[in-house]
Design a protein around this motif. Sequence first.
Motif, PDB file in Angstrom:
ATOM      1  N   SER A   1      74.799 -23.344  31.015  1.00  0.00           N
ATOM      2  CA  SER A   1      75.649 -22.232  31.458  1.00  0.00           C
ATOM      3  C   SER A   1      75.812 -21.241  30.318  1.00  0.00           C
ATOM      4  O   SER A   1      75.969 -21.645  29.173  1.00  0.00           O
ATOM      5  N   PRO A   2      75.811 -19.940  30.650  1.00  0.00           N
ATOM      6  CA  PRO A   2      76.073 -18.962  29.595  1.00  0.00           C
ATOM      7  C   PRO A   2      77.499 -19.156  29.080  1.00  0.00           C
ATOM      8  O   PRO A   2      78.400 -19.481  29.852  1.00  0.00           O
ATOM      9  N   SER A   3      77.682 -18.970  27.791  1.00  0.00           N
ATOM     10  CA  SER A   3      79.009 -19.189  27.208  1.00  0.00           C
ATOM     11  C   SER A   3      79.487 -17.945  26.480  1.00  0.00           C
ATOM     12  O   SER A   3      78.688 -17.106  26.072  1.00  0.00           O
ATOM     13  N   VAL A   4      80.802 -17.856  26.290  1.00  0.00           N
ATOM     14  CA  VAL A   4      81.392 -16.799  25.482  1.00  0.00           C
ATOM     15  C   VAL A   4      80.791 -16.841  24.079  1.00  0.00           C
ATOM     16  O   VAL A   4      80.597 -15.824  23.419  1.00  0.00           O
ATOM     17  N   ASP A   5      80.470 -18.054  23.629  1.00  0.00           N
ATOM     18  CA  ASP A   5      79.872 -18.254  22.312  1.00  0.00           C
ATOM     19  C   ASP A   5      78.400 -18.572  22.538  1.00  0.00           C
ATOM     20  O   ASP A   5      78.063 -19.654  23.019  1.00  0.00           O
ATOM     21  N   VAL A   6      77.521 -17.615  22.205  1.00  0.00           N
ATOM     22  CA  VAL A   6      76.100 -17.792  22.536  1.00  0.00           C
ATOM     23  C   VAL A   6      75.500 -19.038  21.902  1.00  0.00           C
ATOM     24  O   VAL A   6      74.548 -19.622  22.424  1.00  0.00           O
ATOM     25  N   ALA A   7      76.075 -19.482  20.775  1.00  0.00           N
ATOM     26  CA  ALA A   7      75.523 -20.664  20.115  1.00  0.00           C
ATOM     27  C   ALA A   7      76.076 -21.961  20.695  1.00  0.00           C
ATOM     28  O   ALA A   7      75.718 -23.048  20.250  1.00  0.00           O
TER      29      ALA A   7
ATOM     30  N   THR B   1      78.931  -5.558  16.483  1.00  0.00           N
ATOM     31  CA  THR B   1      77.496  -5.674  16.771  1.00  0.00           C
ATOM     32  C   THR B   1      77.140  -7.147  16.661  1.00  0.00           C
ATOM     33  O   THR B   1      77.863  -7.917  16.031  1.00  0.00           O
ATOM     34  N   THR B   2      75.996  -7.505  17.262  1.00  0.00           N
ATOM     35  CA  THR B   2      75.548  -8.886  17.091  1.00  0.00           C
ATOM     36  C   THR B   2      74.591  -9.000  15.902  1.00  0.00           C
ATOM     37  O   THR B   2      74.169 -10.099  15.560  1.00  0.00           O
ATOM     38  N   GLU B   3      74.270  -7.858  15.277  1.00  0.00           N
ATOM     39  CA  GLU B   3      73.425  -7.924  14.087  1.00  0.00           C
ATOM     40  C   GLU B   3      74.230  -8.437  12.892  1.00  0.00           C
ATOM     41  O   GLU B   3      73.707  -9.136  12.035  1.00  0.00           O
ATOM     42  N   TYR B   4      75.492  -8.078  12.868  1.00  0.00           N
ATOM     43  CA  TYR B   4      76.376  -8.538  11.800  1.00  0.00           C
ATOM     44  C   TYR B   4      76.869  -9.952  12.161  1.00  0.00           C
ATOM     45  O   TYR B   4      76.982 -10.306  13.330  1.00  0.00           O
ATOM     46  N   ASP B   5      77.203 -10.769  11.143  1.00  0.00           N
ATOM     47  CA  ASP B   5      77.503 -12.188  11.399  1.00  0.00           C
ATOM     48  C   ASP B   5      78.891 -12.477  11.958  1.00  0.00           C
ATOM     49  O   ASP B   5      79.127 -13.559  12.501  1.00  0.00           O
ATOM     50  N   LEU B   6      79.839 -11.541  11.800  1.00  0.00           N
ATOM     51  CA  LEU B   6      81.221 -11.859  12.179  1.00  0.00           C
ATOM     52  C   LEU B   6      81.327 -12.456  13.577  1.00  0.00           C
ATOM     53  O   LEU B   6      82.074 -13.396  13.813  1.00  0.00           O
ATOM     54  N   HIS B   7      80.556 -11.925  14.510  1.00  0.00           N
ATOM     55  CA  HIS B   7      80.720 -12.358  15.904  1.00  0.00           C
ATOM     56  C   HIS B   7      80.427 -13.845  16.087  1.00  0.00           C
ATOM     57  O   HIS B   7      80.966 -14.487  16.988  1.00  0.00           O
ATOM     58  N   LEU B   8      79.578 -14.413  15.219  1.00  0.00           N
ATOM     59  CA  LEU B   8      79.268 -15.846  15.334  1.00  0.00           C
ATOM     60  C   LEU B   8      80.547 -16.679  15.172  1.00  0.00           C
ATOM     61  O   LEU B   8      80.787 -17.649  15.901  1.00  0.00           O
ATOM     62  N   PHE B   9      81.342 -16.282  14.184  1.00  0.00           N
ATOM     63  CA  PHE B   9      82.566 -17.038  13.872  1.00  0.00           C
ATOM     64  C   PHE B   9      83.688 -16.681  14.842  1.00  0.00           C
ATOM     65  O   PHE B   9      84.474 -17.532  15.250  1.00  0.00           O
ATOM     66  N   LEU B  10      83.717 -15.410  15.202  1.00  0.00           N
ATOM     67  CA  LEU B  10      84.758 -14.944  16.131  1.00  0.00           C
ATOM     68  C   LEU B  10      84.623 -15.652  17.483  1.00  0.00           C
ATOM     69  O   LEU B  10      85.600 -16.167  18.040  1.00  0.00           O
ATOM     70  N   LYS B  11      83.397 -15.713  17.983  1.00  0.00           N
ATOM     71  CA  LYS B  11      83.199 -16.299  19.312  1.00  0.00           C
ATOM     72  C   LYS B  11      83.378 -17.815  19.280  1.00  0.00           C
ATOM     73  O   LYS B  11      83.876 -18.401  20.244  1.00  0.00           O
TER      74      LYS B  11
END
Lengths: 338, 379
Positions: free
Chosen positions: A157-163, A294-304
Amino acid sequence: MRFAPSDEQRELEAVVRQVLTDRCPPQTVRAGAGSAQVAALAESLAGLGVAGLLVAEDDGGLGLDENHLVSVFAQIGYAAAPLPLTATLAVAPAVLAAGAPDLLAKLVEGGLTVGADPAETGHVAFGSGVDLVLRGGFGGTGRIEILDVSDAAVSTSPSVDVALDLTGYAGARLVAAVDDPQVVRLAWERGVLATSAELIGLSRRMLDLTVEHVRTREQFGVPIGSFQAVKHHLATALLHLEFAVPVVATAGFELAAGLPGRLRALATAKALASEAAHVVGRAALQCHGAIGYTTEYDLHLFLKRSWALESSWGSAAWHRAALLDDLGVGLTGVRPAS
Amino acid sequence: MDLTWSEQDEQFRAEARDWLTANVPRQPLPSGDTAAGFAAHLEWERALHADRWSVVSWPQEYGGREASIWQWLIFEEEYYRAGAPQRVTQNGIFLLAPTIFEFGTKQQQDELLPRMAAAQDLWAQGWSEPGAGSDLAGISSRAVRDEQAGGWRLSGQKTWSTRGAFCTHLFGLFRTDPQAQRHRGLTYFLVPLDTPGVTVRGFDRLDGDEGFADVFFENAFLPDSAVLGGVDQGWSVAMSTTGSERGLTLRSPGRFLKAAAALVALAGERGEAATDLLRDRVARSWMQAHAYQQFTLAQVTDIVEGRPAGARSSLNKVFWSELDIALHETALELLGPDALVDGPWTRGYQFSLSGPIYAGTNEIQRNIIAERLLGLPRR
C-alpha cells in the motif's frame, strides 16, 4: 538517584551510531526495501547482535534491558533506518519466547525478520521482507498472533512515508497465539517505548538539519538564523525535544525495573515524544522554506517517518486518554481508537 | 539510570513529611504579598527556622542541615505536597544566598546568612529600572565613589521590586564606572533599606497584591562592605543570581507536581463540567509537570557530576512558566462561572501570567536558547 545513561548504555549507543552513520545515510533510506543498501544495513546490525538485546544471555542474547532499548532506538530514529526494528528487536523476543520458543535462537542470530501490526490494520511497516508478523495486542490487551508469512501473498500500500514499505498479507499461517496478559502487555510496552525513542532521534535529526541550514542560508545579506522569528521557532522546537528526552528515559527505567505504575510514564513518553516530533518537524519545514518542500532535499525522509510513528503504537491523544483512565478521570465519551 | 532514592534520602523525606504534617497551618495564610499576609508569613518562616527547615541545604552554622541538592529537591516536593505557605524569604534564600556563598567575603557570609535564614533580614531584588527591564545592562542607577567617607553614594531608581514594600534589604546593580558601556563597569550592592537617602514606595500588582515597590536612591551612602563580588564586577556576579532565578531554585518541580495533582482532583470534582476536551488538557498539564520533574532530575545529576546547567536554565524558565499558565487556564475553564469568584485558581492564574515576564522575559530566554544552546548567530 542518578538520572543519566550508564557508561554501558553510552558505549552501546556509540557502536550503534557508528554502524548507522556508515550504513544508513539518507541514500539508504531512499533506496528502500529490497535494495542492496538496506540488505547491507540489516547485515551490519545483525553483526552487532542487537537482535538479542532483550534476550537473556542464557538464550544467546545480550541480556540488556529497556534502558538500552531507549539508547539504541534513539539512534535508529536519528538515521530513519528503513527496517522493522521495533518489531524485531523490541517486541518479538517476549512474544516468541512465549509462543514459539524454538524460533528465538534464529532471532538472536539475526536470521529472522519480524514485522508487527498491533492495531490489526492489515498493514505491516517495512513488511515486504519479513518472515513473521505479530498481529494484535494493541493497548497491551487481547492476544498476539504469530503469523508465518513466508508463503503468503503480498500486496503493497502507498504510505505517507515512501520508505515505510507498508505491506499486506493474505494466506498467512498461524504459528501460535499468545494470550498471556503479562506477555501481551510487555510486548505492547516495549513497542511503545521503542517508537517513542525513535521519535526522539527523528526530532534530533530534523533539528540538527535545520540548525545547519539556518546558520548557512543567507537572505537579506545575513544568515537567516540571525532573525529572531527563526530563533524563536527553533527554541520552541528544542524545548519540546529537551523535555521529551527525560520522559522517555524514565519510561525505559520504569519498564526495566518492572514498576507496577509504569503505565503513566509510558503514556507520557509516547505523547510527549510524538508532540515533540510534530513541533520540531513543523519548525524544521518552515525554517527550510521551499528548499525543505522538495523530495530532493533529505528533510522529508525524517519528517514523514515521524508522521508515521506519531500515528503508530497509540497516538498522543490515545495515550493521554490512557493516562486519564489511570488517574481516575477518564474520558466520558468517544475515545481515540488508536 | 537509577531512579531510586537512597535509604538516607528516604529517611530525610520521612522526617520532612512528619514535620510538615505537624506544623503546616491548617488554614491557608493570606497572601504574603499583602501587608497583613506578610506578617503571618514571617511567623511561619520563623517556625521553619526554629526547627532548621528554612534553609536545608545550607551549612549548620548558618541554620541549615547541609542537605544534598537531592535532599533539597525532596524537601521542596514535600513542602508543596503539604500545601505549606509561599516563601516570602524566597528572593534572599534562593537568589541572593547562592551568590553570597560564591562571591561573598567570610565576613559577609557570617553576618548576612544567619539573619537571612532566620527571616530577620528580608531581601528584595533591585534589578529593573523604569528604563531597563529586559535590557538589564541598560541600567542608569549609579554609585559614585566618596573617598572622604570611604564608601559609595547611590542614586537612581529601581522598580517592580517584588515584596519590596515589606522587605528590609535590597540587592541590585549600580553603575560604578560612568565611562564604561553596557555590562561593564557595574557593581553589585547590598543595601539596607533604612539607609538615609533610600525611599520605598509600594504599589499594587495586576493580581491585586500590593507588594511591588519603587526604590529611590538620593545620594545614599554605603560603606565598601556593601559591595558583593568586586567593584565593576557586578555583571558576572549578577549572572550567577539570574542563573538560579531561571533555573530550578526558583521553581522546583514540587510546585507543579502539586498543581497537576490539584488539577486532576478539580476535574474529578467538576462532574459534567469536566468535558472530554478539558480532560485532555488536564492530561497534557499532568504530563508536562512530570516532564519538568524528570528534566530536573537529569539536570541535578549533571550539576552533581560537574556539568553546570549554564544556559540550559533558560529551558527550565520557559517551560515551567508556560506550563503554569496552561494549567491554570484549564482550571478556570473547569470552574466555568465559578471562576468569577476570587479563589486560589483565579489568583494562581493571575500570578502565572507574570511567569513569562519576570526573571527575563521568555522572548529573551528564547534568544538565549537559540544563540547559546543551538549556536545560531547573534545579530
